[in-house]
Write an enzyme that holds these catalytic residues in place. Structure first.
Site, PDB file in Angstrom:
ATOM      1  CG  ASP A   1      -2.295   0.495   0.949  1.00 21.74           C
ATOM      2  OD1 ASP A   1      -2.418   1.500   0.230  1.00 21.74           O
ATOM      3  OD2 ASP A   1      -3.261  -0.123   1.428  1.00 21.74           O
TER       4      ASP A   1
ATOM      5  CG  ASP B   1      -4.645   5.808   0.715  1.00 20.21           C
ATOM      6  OD1 ASP B   1      -5.623   5.058   0.840  1.00 20.21           O
ATOM      7  OD2 ASP B   1      -4.502   6.872   1.344  1.00 20.21           O
TER       8      ASP B   1
ATOM      9  CD  GLU C   1      -8.690   4.760  -1.855  1.00 20.03           C
ATOM     10  OE1 GLU C   1      -9.675   4.494  -1.142  1.00 20.03           O
ATOM     11  OE2 GLU C   1      -7.637   5.270  -1.399  1.00 20.03           O
TER      12      GLU C   1
ATOM     13  CG  HIS D   1      -8.933  -0.976   3.967  1.00 24.96           C
ATOM     14  ND1 HIS D   1      -8.678  -1.027   2.608  1.00 24.96           N
ATOM     15  CD2 HIS D   1      -8.592   0.281   4.363  1.00 24.96           C
ATOM     16  CE1 HIS D   1      -8.193   0.137   2.216  1.00 24.96           C
ATOM     17  NE2 HIS D   1      -8.137   0.941   3.250  1.00 24.96           N
ATOM     18  CG  ASP D   2     -11.391   2.459   3.279  1.00 22.40           C
ATOM     19  OD1 ASP D   2     -11.085   2.440   4.491  1.00 22.40           O
ATOM     20  OD2 ASP D   2     -10.682   2.997   2.403  1.00 22.40           O
TER      21      ASP D   2
END
Length: 545
Positions: free
Chosen positions: A98, A198, A240, A314-315
């Protein structure tokens, strides 16, 4: 389109804090991941997307990085990380790190220096504005409240689009970008195979013009990053990009653009929220909207870019609780949702626990939650006079801790996740939903995912076929065709718990037609002239012409 190794791959996201605790401190760690590599190899995945394990004070569960070159002590050591890369490679599994470069922690040495004085060499590494007239603008933080934080030391405000402990970097400063490229090279030289980036669509922001996403320099910076770093390694990258549309996705991923390999679309993830009111304002999903949105990405990127396929991360809340039925038809609906996604063109992403059908969590007390976004939202809404029960209803549906409860390995205390006290409570249904039981049951969701992952490796049509929606207006059935050469794949899925009637546009000829996967008992003998579907039933036909 040039064929790439990751076109046939499936990515598995690990949220380290919740995956497997090796040392009994209640927090998942890197040695715990190493222990479970054989489980992942058996599932058949090719790439692990590893949520952040860098040094961090953990204000936003590791997405607030204080040192890009060190491992958070909660997770282990750099030796552990190097061992994970090596052990994964032995099993032909790649590691995708990440990459968080929109912001750092306020405890990063750069920011500690930056806030000391207006003429500090690191001042311009972050976004500072004059504080004499109050906040420079009305931009709000994603995590509630203003995005500007007053700093008494120099009498100015710094910008943070997320937590106040996550000041935004100024990527318009070339030195900042060069530091970040050096860091990326460091990890690629360690043997990782790429990055999940991210909120990467924010790095070109022009704050004084109120432009946050898709700033005018965004694609210049991504091309520079590709030139300076990514093109020198056999990498795989995904951005993302909450703001992305199929049109802008072609800019990120198009051949010859030399930016990223794929991006995450958020368009399908916002279909159950009230327009313009954000994710907490709930409304029921309209299946036609979902079909249209996913279909648009399939058709418009075909041959011109590459899709990422996901329901969970995860979100996001657990998909079987969100759009499936996590009670009477948990197994069937989890398999149905997986079928729809994995038969599309793109690289599928499986979030830990999705493959065993883990569900959302319901805590009644806000003190049981750990996610900063959830806690800030609760405090904000309560202060506005909204009743506790009403706020909790949104949190139960959309809160990020739904995805972050520890992995349910077995029926034992704390689901086999830890011998200590877990950092976040394990879902009480781990006695019914766990990996140990799933592995033993040939009809489990786990074994269904194994088959879906294997089919992508075996069939070119799943990887490269065109996409044609069918039964577009049907309110309960999600159906489409994939075509490549002399083959047609027909996917028919009942999205709900009724038994709807259907009429396929053409008869499926039983002589040249086989069922490659189905999620209901006895479906292999289903007649080709299908007239009804059972609750949450999904069938995939392969026709050879």
């Amino acid at each position: 389109m040039e064929k790439k190794w990751w076109h046939r791959s499936t990515v598995y996201q690990i949220y380290p804090r919740s995956f497997n605790d090796h040392n009994g401190d209640g927090i998942g760690d890197i040695p715990g991941i190493i222990e479970k590599l054989d489980y992942l190899a058996f599932l058949g995945i090719d790439i692990i997307w590893l949520s952040p394990v860098y040094q961090s004070p953990n204000d936003d569960n590791g997405y607030d990085i204080s040192d890009y070159y060190e491992i958070m002590s909660d997770f282990g050591t750099m030796d552990d990380m190097e061992k994970l890369i090596q052990e994964a490679r032995k099993r032909d599994i790649h590691i995708m790190m990440d990459l968080v470069i929109n912001h750092t922690s306020d405890e990063h040495p750069w920011f500690i220096e930056s806030r000391k004085s207006k003429d500090n060499p690191y001042r311009d590494y972050y976004v500072w504005r004059d504080g004499s007239g109050g906040p420079p603008s009305g931009i709000t933080s994603v995590f509630s409240g203003p995005a500007w934080e007053y700093d008494e030391e120099t009498g100015e405000y710094y910008f943070h689009l997320f937590s106040r402990k996550q000041p935004d970097l100024n990527l318009h400063n070339k030195e900042v970008r060069e530091h970040l490229y050096n860091m990326m090279n460091f990890w690629l030289d360690k043997g990782v195979s790429g990055f999940r980036m991210d909120v990467i669509d924010l790095i070109g922001k022009e704050i004084d013009h109120n432009v946050l996403t898709d700033g005018p320099k965004l694609h210049d910076y991504l091309q520079e990053m590709n030139r300076e770093v990514l093109s020198n390694y056999p990498t795989v990258t995904v951005g993302e990009t909450p703001s992305a549309t199929p049109e802008t996705a072609k800019l990120y991923t198009g051949e010859g653009r030399n930016e990223l390999d794929m991006v995450f679309t958020f368009q399908h993830m916002s279909l159950d929220e009230v327009d313009g009111k954000g994710k907490w304002a709930l409304k029921p999903l309209n299946l036609r909207d979902l079909k249209q949105t996913l279909g648009k990405w399939q058709t418009e990127l075909h041959g011109q870019g590459w899709n990422s396929l996901y329901w969970n991360n995860h979100d996001q809340p657990r998909i079987v609780s969100r759009w499936g039925n996590d009670r009477e038809y948990r197994v069937e609906s989890a398999k149905m949702l997986a079928t729809i996604l994995h038969m599309m063109q793109g690289t599928p992403y499986v979030y830990q626990g999705e493959e065993i059908g883990m569900t959302n969590i319901v805590f009644d007390d806000i003190r049981d939650y750990r996610d900063i976004e959830t806690i800030n939202l609760y405090n904000e809404k309560i202060s506005e006079g909204i009743p506790h029960k009403e706020v909790m209803k949104s949190i139960h549906v959309k809160g990020r801790d739904n995805a972050r409860t520890p992995f349910q390995w077995d029926r034992s205390h704390h689901g086999g996740f830890t011998t200590g006290t877990p950092w976040l409570e394990v879902n009480a249904n781990h006695k019914e939903i766990n990996a140990e039981d799933a592995l033993k049951d040939e009809d489990s969701i786990f074994h269904y995912y194994r088959k879906l992952i294997r089919l992508r490796k075996e069939h070119d049509i799943i990887v490269y076929g065109g996409y044609d929606p069918i039964l577009v207006e049907h309110p309960e059935i999600f159906a489409y065709k994939r075509k490549l050469g002399n083959e047609t794949l027909v996917v028919v899925a009942n999205f709900y718990g009724n038994e709807p009637e259907l009429s396929l546009p053409e008869q499926l000829d039983g002589t040249s037609c086989e069922i490659v996967i189905n999620n209901c008992e006895g479906a292999s003998g289903r007649p080709s002239g299908l007239k009804t579907l059972r609750p949450y039933e999904a069938i995939v036909y392969l026709i050879k012409h």
